[in-house]
Design a protein around this motif. Structure first.
Motif, short mmCIF file in Angstrom:
data_model
loop_
_atom_site.label_atom_id
_atom_site.label_comp_id
_atom_site.label_asym_id
_atom_site.label_seq_id
_atom_site.Cartn_x
_atom_site.Cartn_y
_atom_site.Cartn_z
N TYR A 176 0.85 -1.19 0.00
CA TYR A 176 0.00 0.00 0.00
C TYR A 176 0.89 1.24 0.00
N VAL A 177 0.61 2.14 -0.94
CA VAL A 177 1.36 3.40 -1.05
C VAL A 177 0.38 4.54 -1.21
N LEU A 178 0.86 5.76 -0.98
CA LEU A 178 0.02 6.93 -1.18
C LEU A 178 -0.05 7.26 -2.66
N GLN A 179 -1.26 7.39 -3.16
CA GLN A 179 -1.47 7.74 -4.56
C GLN A 179 -1.14 9.22 -4.77
N PRO A 180 -0.29 9.52 -5.73
CA PRO A 180 0.12 10.93 -5.92
C PRO A 180 -1.05 11.83 -6.34
N GLN A 181 -2.05 11.26 -7.03
CA GLN A 181 -3.16 12.10 -7.49
C GLN A 181 -4.11 12.45 -6.34
N THR A 182 -4.39 11.48 -5.50
CA THR A 182 -5.40 11.69 -4.44
C THR A 182 -4.79 11.85 -3.06
N GLY A 183 -3.56 11.35 -2.87
CA GLY A 183 -2.94 11.41 -1.54
C GLY A 183 -3.48 10.35 -0.60
N LYS A 184 -4.30 9.43 -1.14
CA LYS A 184 -4.86 8.37 -0.32
C LYS A 184 -4.10 7.07 -0.56
N PRO A 185 -4.08 6.17 0.43
CA PRO A 185 -3.37 4.91 0.24
C PRO A 185 -4.05 4.04 -0.80
N GLY A 186 -3.23 3.40 -1.62
CA GLY A 186 -3.75 2.50 -2.63
C GLY A 186 -2.81 1.32 -2.81
N LYS A 187 -3.33 0.24 -3.36
CA LYS A 187 -2.53 -0.97 -3.53
C LYS A 187 -1.67 -0.87 -4.79
N MET A 188 -0.44 -1.36 -4.68
CA MET A 188 0.46 -1.39 -5.82
C MET A 188 1.21 -2.72 -5.82
N THR A 189 1.34 -3.31 -7.01
CA THR A 189 2.15 -4.53 -7.15
C THR A 189 3.60 -4.11 -7.33
N ALA A 190 4.41 -4.44 -6.35
CA ALA A 190 5.78 -3.95 -6.33
C ALA A 190 6.78 -5.09 -6.47
N VAL A 191 7.94 -4.78 -7.03
CA VAL A 191 9.08 -5.69 -7.04
C VAL A 191 10.05 -5.22 -5.97
N ILE A 192 10.53 -6.17 -5.16
CA ILE A 192 11.39 -5.83 -4.02
C ILE A 192 12.73 -6.56 -4.19
N PHE A 193 13.79 -5.76 -4.27
CA PHE A 193 15.15 -6.30 -4.34
C PHE A 193 15.80 -6.16 -2.96
N GLU A 194 16.38 -7.22 -2.46
CA GLU A 194 17.07 -7.20 -1.18
C GLU A 194 18.42 -7.92 -1.34
N ALA A 195 19.39 -7.54 -0.52
CA ALA A 195 20.69 -8.20 -0.58
C ALA A 195 21.38 -8.12 0.77
N THR A 196 22.11 -9.18 1.11
CA THR A 196 22.99 -9.20 2.28
C THR A 196 24.43 -9.17 1.77
N ILE A 197 25.19 -8.20 2.22
CA ILE A 197 26.56 -8.00 1.77
C ILE A 197 27.49 -8.30 2.94
N THR A 198 28.43 -9.23 2.75
CA THR A 198 29.31 -9.64 3.84
C THR A 198 30.76 -9.65 3.36
N SER A 199 31.65 -9.40 4.31
CA SER A 199 33.09 -9.54 4.08
C SER A 199 33.73 -10.03 5.37
N GLN A 200 34.81 -10.80 5.22
CA GLN A 200 35.52 -11.33 6.38
C GLN A 200 36.48 -10.31 6.97
N GLU A 201 37.18 -9.59 6.11
CA GLU A 201 38.09 -8.56 6.58
C GLU A 201 38.04 -7.37 5.65
N PRO A 202 37.52 -6.25 6.13
CA PRO A 202 37.03 -6.04 7.49
C PRO A 202 35.73 -6.82 7.74
N PRO A 203 35.45 -7.20 9.00
CA PRO A 203 34.23 -7.96 9.28
C PRO A 203 32.98 -7.07 9.18
#
Length: 243
Positions: A176-203
């Protein structure tokens, strides 16, 4: 004649008492211990005075005895502090990579949820899109992996080569996001990218995410890759040891 038994009894009783006292003294070991303090110009010291049944007196300094027990423990603690200091100093003086030196990154194949798998136009399209954002980077170098049957055909890079590992996930959800035209919440089909970034040194372990409309997934993936690059170059890069 009648007074003789009484006189013998009066002599016998004290003699018995003397024998009993001697027996009690022998049972106790004949050692008397007392504690006293003495001053020798360096402060007050506690001492134990022990007297045996022959009347011989010996002196033992209680502080010296305690010090003998405390020395090994303090010595071990000092050794631990010295070792830790050497380790920290070794890390601080170890040569680091120069600003223009490459950073080798293992980009793990993304995990797609069921909706993203259905929306993917061709097998591996999402992975290729993410990887394409790094191919022209002058510093970040994606390392190649090999296919392993035990890994169900997924690419897996050798961990000893990579300076950084990036493990992404991609999903499609209704939010649910705010619609720019009305300012009211509306449903949107979204794509979500997530990532975990790790290194040993530096930890370092860091997470990033980017969300946008599913029809704008290419633009969303570009912003997603920009976040990953920023973590690698700015947060992890300066602390990576020189190759």
């Amino acid at each position: 004649m009648s007074k003789t038994p009484s006189r013998a009894k009066s002599v016998l009783i004290p003699g018995c008492l003397v024998m009993v006292c001697l027996a009690l003294t022998a049972c106790t070991g004949g050692t008397n211990t007392s504690k006293a303090s003495r001053a020798d110009g360096q402060g007050s010291k506690a001492a134990l005075y022990e007297t045996d049944y022959d009347g011989q007196t010996s002196t033992r300094n209680t502080q010296d005895s305690k010090a003998k027990h405390q020395v090994p423990a303090s010595h071990k603690a000092e050794q631990r502090r010295a070792k830790k200091g050497e380790q920290i100093e070794g890390l601080s003086i170890a040569p680091k990579r120069r600003p223009n030196d490459p950073i080798y990154v293992s980009l793990v194949p993304p995990v797609l949820d069921s909706k993203m798998q259905q929306a993917e136009k061709s097998k591996g399209a999402v992975e290729r899109q993410i990887r394409s954002e790094f191919t022209s980077d002058p510093i970040i170098k994606l390392i190649e992996g090999d296919r392993s049957s035990s890994d169900k055909g997924k690419l897996r890079a050798a961990p000893s080569i990579a300076d950084v590992e990036v493990a992404p996930k991609v999903s499609i959800k209704d939010i649910y996001v705010l619609q720019p035209q009305t300012g009211k919440p509306g449903k949107m089909t979204a794509v979500i990218f997530e990532a975990t970034i790790t290194s040993q040194e530096p930890p370092v372990t860091s997470t990033v995410s980017e969300t946008g409309h599913v029809l704008q997934n290419v633009e969303v993936s570009k912003r997603f890759a920009t976040q990953i690059k920023q973590v690698i170059l700015e947060r992890i890069g300066p602390g990576i040891p020189a190759h």
